[in-house]
Structures are given as structure tokens and as C-alpha cells.
Design a protein around this motif. Structure first.
Motif, PDB file in Angstrom:
ATOM      1  N   THR A 117       0.835  -1.212   0.125  1.00 45.21           N
ATOM      2  CA  THR A 117       0.047  -0.089  -0.100  1.00 45.21           C
ATOM      3  C   THR A 117       0.905   1.357   0.098  1.00 45.21           C
ATOM      4  O   THR A 117       2.090   1.082   0.381  1.00 45.21           O
ATOM      5  N   THR A 118       0.250   2.355  -0.173  1.00 43.29           N
ATOM      6  CA  THR A 118       0.996   3.651  -0.449  1.00 43.29           C
ATOM      7  C   THR A 118       1.505   4.092   0.968  1.00 43.29           C
ATOM      8  O   THR A 118       2.881   4.147   1.206  1.00 43.29           O
ATOM      9  N   GLU A 119       0.929   3.613   1.984  1.00 47.39           N
ATOM     10  CA  GLU A 119       1.244   4.026   3.349  1.00 47.39           C
ATOM     11  C   GLU A 119       2.474   3.167   3.921  1.00 47.39           C
ATOM     12  O   GLU A 119       3.322   3.550   4.409  1.00 47.39           O
ATOM     13  N   ARG A 120       2.283   2.101   3.446  1.00 48.79           N
ATOM     14  CA  ARG A 120       3.354   1.007   3.746  1.00 48.79           C
ATOM     15  C   ARG A 120       4.840   1.108   3.073  1.00 48.79           C
ATOM     16  O   ARG A 120       5.843   1.277   3.574  1.00 48.79           O
ATOM     17  N   ARG A 121       4.497   1.327   1.806  1.00 47.63           N
ATOM     18  CA  ARG A 121       5.724   1.653   0.995  1.00 47.63           C
ATOM     19  C   ARG A 121       6.546   3.037   1.430  1.00 47.63           C
ATOM     20  O   ARG A 121       7.686   2.860   1.584  1.00 47.63           O
ATOM     21  N   LEU A 122       5.617   4.067   1.897  1.00 46.05           N
ATOM     22  CA  LEU A 122       6.502   5.237   2.503  1.00 46.05           C
ATOM     23  C   LEU A 122       7.068   4.799   3.952  1.00 46.05           C
ATOM     24  O   LEU A 122       8.127   5.400   4.100  1.00 46.05           O
ATOM     25  N   GLU A 123       6.403   4.118   4.566  1.00 42.69           N
ATOM     26  CA  GLU A 123       6.990   3.473   5.984  1.00 42.69           C
ATOM     27  C   GLU A 123       8.117   2.889   5.631  1.00 42.69           C
ATOM     28  O   GLU A 123       9.097   3.288   6.604  1.00 42.69           O
ATOM     29  N   ILE A 124       8.279   1.934   4.774  1.00 46.96           N
ATOM     30  CA  ILE A 124       9.666   1.131   4.431  1.00 46.96           C
ATOM     31  C   ILE A 124      10.705   2.373   4.087  1.00 46.96           C
ATOM     32  O   ILE A 124      11.895   2.059   4.353  1.00 46.96           O
ATOM     33  N   MET A 125      10.343   3.227   3.160  1.00 42.05           N
ATOM     34  CA  MET A 125      11.354   4.115   2.673  1.00 42.05           C
ATOM     35  C   MET A 125      12.070   4.969   3.748  1.00 42.05           C
ATOM     36  O   MET A 125      12.992   5.368   3.617  1.00 42.05           O
ATOM     37  N   LYS A 126      11.040   5.224   4.684  1.00 42.13           N
ATOM     38  CA  LYS A 126      11.681   6.075   5.993  1.00 42.13           C
ATOM     39  C   LYS A 126      12.630   5.226   6.984  1.00 42.13           C
ATOM     40  O   LYS A 126      13.339   5.650   7.707  1.00 42.13           O
ATOM     41  N   ASP A 127      12.445   3.837   6.902  1.00 38.44           N
ATOM     42  CA  ASP A 127      13.178   2.978   7.714  1.00 38.44           C
ATOM     43  C   ASP A 127      14.697   3.182   7.341  1.00 38.44           C
ATOM     44  O   ASP A 127      14.965   2.952   6.107  1.00 38.44           O
ATOM     45  N   SER A 128      15.627   3.048   8.237  1.00 36.88           N
ATOM     46  CA  SER A 128      16.951   3.524   7.988  1.00 36.88           C
ATOM     47  C   SER A 128      17.599   1.781   7.584  1.00 36.88           C
ATOM     48  O   SER A 128      18.548   1.957   6.960  1.00 36.88           O
ATOM     49  N   ARG A 129      17.030   0.896   7.950  1.00 35.22           N
ATOM     50  CA  ARG A 129      17.642  -0.343   7.306  1.00 35.22           C
ATOM     51  C   ARG A 129      17.310  -0.536   5.790  1.00 35.22           C
ATOM     52  O   ARG A 129      16.330  -0.049   5.467  1.00 35.22           O
ATOM     53  N   VAL A 130      18.449  -1.287   5.389  1.00 33.41           N
ATOM     54  CA  VAL A 130      18.407  -1.782   3.989  1.00 33.41           C
ATOM     55  C   VAL A 130      17.959  -3.191   3.748  1.00 33.41           C
ATOM     56  O   VAL A 130      18.459  -3.983   4.362  1.00 33.41           O
ATOM     57  N   GLY A 131      16.855  -3.377   2.952  1.00 34.12           N
ATOM     58  CA  GLY A 131      16.600  -4.577   2.627  1.00 34.12           C
ATOM     59  C   GLY A 131      17.020  -5.184   1.262  1.00 34.12           C
ATOM     60  O   GLY A 131      17.969  -4.731   0.863  1.00 34.12           O
ATOM     61  N   THR A 132      16.528  -6.275   0.834  1.00 36.47           N
ATOM     62  CA  THR A 132      17.121  -7.286  -0.106  1.00 36.47           C
ATOM     63  C   THR A 132      16.782  -6.358  -1.387  1.00 36.47           C
ATOM     64  O   THR A 132      17.975  -6.281  -2.374  1.00 36.47           O
ATOM     65  N   TYR A 133      15.654  -5.680  -1.675  1.00 39.86           N
ATOM     66  CA  TYR A 133      15.583  -4.926  -2.788  1.00 39.86           C
ATOM     67  C   TYR A 133      16.459  -3.706  -3.008  1.00 39.86           C
ATOM     68  O   TYR A 133      17.184  -3.444  -4.086  1.00 39.86           O
ATOM     69  N   GLY A 134      16.826  -3.227  -1.993  1.00 42.43           N
ATOM     70  CA  GLY A 134      17.865  -1.962  -1.838  1.00 42.43           C
ATOM     71  C   GLY A 134      19.149  -2.547  -2.046  1.00 42.43           C
ATOM     72  O   GLY A 134      19.778  -1.806  -3.046  1.00 42.43           O
ATOM     73  N   VAL A 135      19.468  -3.644  -1.416  1.00 39.49           N
ATOM     74  CA  VAL A 135      20.791  -4.080  -1.882  1.00 39.49           C
ATOM     75  C   VAL A 135      21.234  -4.387  -3.160  1.00 39.49           C
ATOM     76  O   VAL A 135      22.006  -4.025  -3.870  1.00 39.49           O
ATOM     77  N   CYS A 136      20.011  -5.223  -3.658  1.00 36.44           N
ATOM     78  CA  CYS A 136      20.180  -5.454  -5.123  1.00 36.44           C
ATOM     79  C   CYS A 136      20.349  -4.187  -6.159  1.00 36.44           C
ATOM     80  O   CYS A 136      21.177  -4.279  -7.025  1.00 36.44           O
ATOM     81  N   ALA A 137      19.548  -3.477  -5.795  1.00 32.22           N
ATOM     82  CA  ALA A 137      19.555  -2.165  -6.478  1.00 32.22           C
ATOM     83  C   ALA A 137      20.836  -1.464  -6.625  1.00 32.22           C
ATOM     84  O   ALA A 137      21.399  -0.728  -7.626  1.00 32.22           O
ATOM     85  N   LEU A 138      21.353  -1.476  -5.304  1.00 26.94           N
ATOM     86  CA  LEU A 138      22.655  -0.724  -5.061  1.00 26.94           C
ATOM     87  C   LEU A 138      23.746  -1.394  -5.816  1.00 26.94           C
ATOM     88  O   LEU A 138      24.535  -0.780  -6.728  1.00 26.94           O
ATOM     89  N   VAL A 139      23.885  -2.818  -5.554  1.00 28.75           N
ATOM     90  CA  VAL A 139      24.921  -3.497  -6.448  1.00 28.75           C
ATOM     91  C   VAL A 139      24.877  -3.415  -7.952  1.00 28.75           C
ATOM     92  O   VAL A 139      25.910  -3.224  -8.707  1.00 28.75           O
ATOM     93  N   LEU A 140      23.693  -3.734  -8.374  1.00 29.93           N
ATOM     94  CA  LEU A 140      23.406  -3.667  -9.867  1.00 29.93           C
ATOM     95  C   LEU A 140      23.948  -2.073 -10.392  1.00 29.93           C
ATOM     96  O   LEU A 140      24.519  -1.884 -11.410  1.00 29.93           O
TER      97      LEU A 140
END
Length: 253
Positions: free
Chosen positions: A100-123
Motif C-alpha cells: 500500500t502507499t502507506e506501507r511503501r512510505l513507511e519502508i522508505m523511511k526505515d534506515s535499514r536496507v532490505g533485499t531490494y535496496g541491496v540488489c538495486a545498489l549492487v546492480l
């Protein structure tokens, strides 16, 4: 306040916002200065690109092109504190992991990096290094300066043309009610344009096209999933434009 002094203050503000470079203190800072300084974001990017270009050229004379590219990209990360890369990782986590929009924004505000973030950075980093290492020393220098400036310009355009996402207040950047002005976007685009004349027209055309499509895809995806942009999304747009631009230039090397 004179016009020149005002512009100098805005440039210093842009450097403070986008990099870790020591700068003079800004007396009387106002909240809208970051928005007003956005016209100089491409110039700051070109400065970061120039520092990376010096390292790339020097390392190219001693080591392999791949190692030179790694060192150049690494210097850019140090100078900026991985500012835009952090936005890319947060955006990838939020848009990829939320339902959901709310959950996506909540995840983006989280300082922790998840799998999607790691993969995007590495790529993203791997594609930059791969593209840069395929270029000659001179072409790599020009590409770094051009890509880093044009990437910030792409984010500037997105600030003007896409709405600010609801509930995105915790992002890296929050616009003033007036937002970025058209004249400021034009100024930023003119600043971003000058290094492009030093590259071949065909390389510029392909680089801007690939980078523009990547940035547009990111902006449209964010608008569909969270209603617009946040500071993290702007960082992601800057990064995917950089990657696309470098890949486009490298395709004609």
C-alpha cells in the motif's frame, strides 16, 4: 542583499545539502534555501564528477580501466556520503516491498536496507563501473562530469513536473509551498548542458535517451505507487539517469 551574494549563498547551500565537502557557515538560513538552491544541483554534481574524473584519469595511467573506474566511483561515494545511492536503496525497498502507499512510505523511511535496496545498489554500481571501464581515459573523464551533472538535472526536472508524495515528510527533501520554479529548472538544465558539447553528439543523444527513459520509468512508477516523489525517489531518479547515461555513452565507445 546583492544578487551575486545571494547566488553564492545558494551555491554553498547546494554543496552542503548534496555533499560532505566543508563549507562556510550560512548565517540566517531559511527553510526554502534548499529549494531555491536546486538550480545549482547540476553544478555540484559536475564538481563531484570532476573529482572522480581526476582519480579515474590518474588511476587509468597506473592500473586497469576496471580498477580506475572502481576508484573513481568510490571517490564520488565518499564526497557525497552516498546521498543519492541511499535514496535509490530506500526507494527500491519501499516500492518493491510495500503493498500500500502507506506501507511503501513507511519502508522508505526505515534506515535499514532490505533485499531490494541491496540488489538495486549492487546492480547500479556494477553497471557504472562496467560502463566506465569500457571507455578511454579521456571519454571516461568527460562522461563522469556530464553524467553527474545531468543526473542531478533529471532529479530537478522531476521536482518540478511530479507532485510531492503524500505523507512523505520524512524524506531527504521537502518542497516549499511554491516549489521549484520553472526558471530554476531552466537554469539547472543550462548548467547541466555544457559538458555534453564535449562528447560526440551521437553519444550524448543515446546517453540522454537511455538515461531519460530510465528516469521517466522511475518517476512514473513512484507516482503510480506512492502518488509522486519524495527525497528518496529523487535520489533514485538521479541514480538511474546516471546509469542509463553511462550505458548509452558506452554503447557507442
Amino acid at each position: 542583499m546583492s544578487w551575486l551574494r545571494r547566488q553564492a549563498q545558494l551555491l554553498v547551500c547546494a554543496v552542503q545539502f548534496l555533499t560532505r565537502v566543508p563549507t562556510p557557515a550560512l548565517n540566517g538560513f531559511q527553510p526554502d534555501w534548499i529549494t531555491r538552491s536546486a538550480r545549482y544541483f547540476p553544478l555540484v554534481g559536475q564538481g563531484v564528477g570532476a573529482l572522480s574524473a581526476v582519480v579515474f584519469f590518474a588511476a587509468y595511467q597506473v592500473w586497469s580501466p576496471t580498477l580506475a573506474a572502481l576508484l573513481a566511483i568510490g571517490v564520488g561515494l565518499i564526497v557525497t556520503g552516498a546521498f543519492h545511492e541511499d535514496g535509490l536503496a530506500d526507494t527500491a525497498d519501499g516500492l518493491g516491498g510495500g503493498q500500500t502507499t502507506e506501507r511503501r512510505l513507511e519502508i522508505m523511511k526505515d534506515s535499514r536496507v532490505g533485499t531490494y535496496g541491496v540488489c538495486a545498489l549492487v546492480l547500479a554500481l556494477a553497471l557504472k563501473v562496467g560502463a566506465l571501464s569500457s571507455l578511454s581515459a579521456q571519454a571516461g573523464v568527460l562522461t563522469l562530469i556530464a553524467a553527474y551533472g545531468a543526473g542531478r538535472a533529471a532529479a530537478l526536472v522531476a521536482m518540478r513536473l511530479t507532485p510531492y508524495a503524500p505523507a512523505g515528510e520524512a524524506g531527504k527533501w521537502k518542497p516549499t509551498p511554491q516549489g521549484v520554479r520553472t526558471t530554476e529548472v531552466v537554469a539547472g538544465l543550462l548548467i547541466a548542458a555544457w559538458p555534453l558539447v564535449l562528447l560526440s553528439p551521437s553519444a550524448v543523444l543515446v546517453g540522454v535517451a537511455v538515461g531519460g527513459l530510465a528516469g521517466l520509468a522511475m518517476a512514473k512508477t513512484a507516482q503510480r505507487l506512492i502518488g509522486g516523489h519524495t527525497g528518496d525517489v529523487l535520489g533514485a531518479i538521479e541514480q538511474v539517469f546516471e546509469v542509463g547515461f553511462m550505458l548509452g555513452v558506452a554503447a557507442l565507445a
